[in-house]
Design a protein around this motif. Sequence first.
Motif, mmCIF file in Angstrom:
data_model
loop_
_atom_site.group_PDB
_atom_site.id
_atom_site.type_symbol
_atom_site.label_atom_id
_atom_site.label_comp_id
_atom_site.label_asym_id
_atom_site.label_seq_id
_atom_site.Cartn_x
_atom_site.Cartn_y
_atom_site.Cartn_z
ATOM 1 N N SER A 216 6.124 3.383 0.502
ATOM 2 C CA SER A 216 5.348 2.377 0.010
ATOM 3 C C SER A 216 5.313 1.365 1.267
ATOM 4 C CB SER A 216 5.771 1.719 -1.069
ATOM 5 O OG SER A 216 5.700 2.366 -2.161
ATOM 6 N N GLU B 79 0.781 -1.327 0.039
ATOM 7 C CA GLU B 79 0.026 -0.078 0.124
ATOM 8 C C GLU B 79 0.924 1.302 -0.107
ATOM 9 O OE1 GLU B 79 -2.393 -0.570 3.493
ATOM 10 O OE2 GLU B 79 -3.818 -2.024 2.762
ATOM 11 N N ARG B 80 0.160 2.291 0.052
ATOM 12 C CA ARG B 80 1.060 3.539 -0.169
ATOM 13 C C ARG B 80 0.647 4.481 0.908
ATOM 14 N NH1 ARG B 80 3.886 7.204 -3.189
ATOM 15 N NH2 ARG B 80 3.457 9.310 -3.244
#
Length: 447
Positions: free
Chosen positions: A265, A257-258
């Motif tokens: 990240s 995910e970011r």
Amino acid sequence: MAKVCWPYFDPEYENLSTRINPPRVSVDNSSCSDCTLIKLDSVNKPGILLEVVQILSDLDLIITKAYISSDGGFFMDVFHVTDQQGNKITDSKTIDYIEKALGPKGKTTEELKTWQGKQVGVHSIGDHTVVELIGRDRPGLLSEISAVLANLRFNVYVAEVWTHNRRIACVLYVNDDVTCRAVNDPTRLSAMEEQLKNILRGCEDDEKVGYTSFSMGFTHIDRRLHQMLFADRDYEGCGLTNEVDSPPSFKPKIAIERCEEKGYSVVSVRCKDRAKLMFDIVCTLTDMQYVVFHATISSDAPYASQEYYIRHMDGCTLDTEGEKERVVKCIEAAIQRRVSEGLRLELCAKDRVGLLSEVTRILRENGLSVSRAGVSTVGEQAVNVFFVRDASGNPVDMKTIEALRKEIGHTMMLSVKKVPTSSKAPEASGWAKTSFFFGNLLEKFLA
């Protein structure tokens, strides 16, 4: 004519910050009731996390929790560790080694810059010649490799063999059977290279099946195996191989995910816990040119949860689906390379030239396929550890083991242990000792 004077650059300038702010190491046995806390504060530098985790892994320590922070000029981390039996680290020699290795006078190994196309390498370290092999795996291949070395009068002192996605990677430390020293004769090395090259090719004409070449340099043996398989792109076969599938509980769950707020990240990993899991993941992220800025590691037996906040060395995050998919595949491959199921055979015998060849020949003749192997020599004793299954990938029949005992029982000690598939204990109890063979060898070289 005016004389040009070039500015002077102190060659020690790069180490200036380290000399001003030397690493501070604390081994704490009082803060936690069930584990030892290892705390490290130091100047941040590329690859420092891998160096630290590598040292702890080589000592066969189990990392149950860890907190990593290196966002900025400093590197601060805390590791909760135990020994193989789940106890605190109380041995004074081990504590002293940790403090020296991680402290200001610690010796760090320079990372080996891998060369393109180097799939079999030979170089000398101390009294040993190091042979690196990678190619397509097949039943009996390890037996053929060891037979070539025995015929050429090379004694195998230490070796590690990994197989993954139909590929095999080996790092072997060999010496001359007469002089017990590294072999530097170009003719002899060339003959070995050519014969190993033919074995790796087998009956295939495809040049990509296996390569031979020479390389120079030195790196950690497990690190090198990861590098070799990563360069061989073994991760591309993840999920597509016809090898025996692991139970669903072994399948790593990896998500990316970011973190918009900080521009990271976030790589989340959940899988079955085992020894050296953190090392394998950090090693792969490092080899993929990613920098770990923060990380949290925890173990809730029998599973482990690990979360890494990363950026690429150029400062970019993982923005495309293709990048994310590649990282997921590479981490999954790194986790699976060291996982071994089936039967664990440990053989102990007096060391001699051709011992490994004899043992692997007997395993092959009894229809056993080796998925991982470790070889160590302590004094005059050789200890060989093999993870085996039958040629079809099925569990080994106990009748085969009894036949094996009868054939080798007169000359070797054989210990058989089934590797648990759902035990709450980490895999460490079965394998870690063989992975520390290289650590013992390294200590001899640095002595």
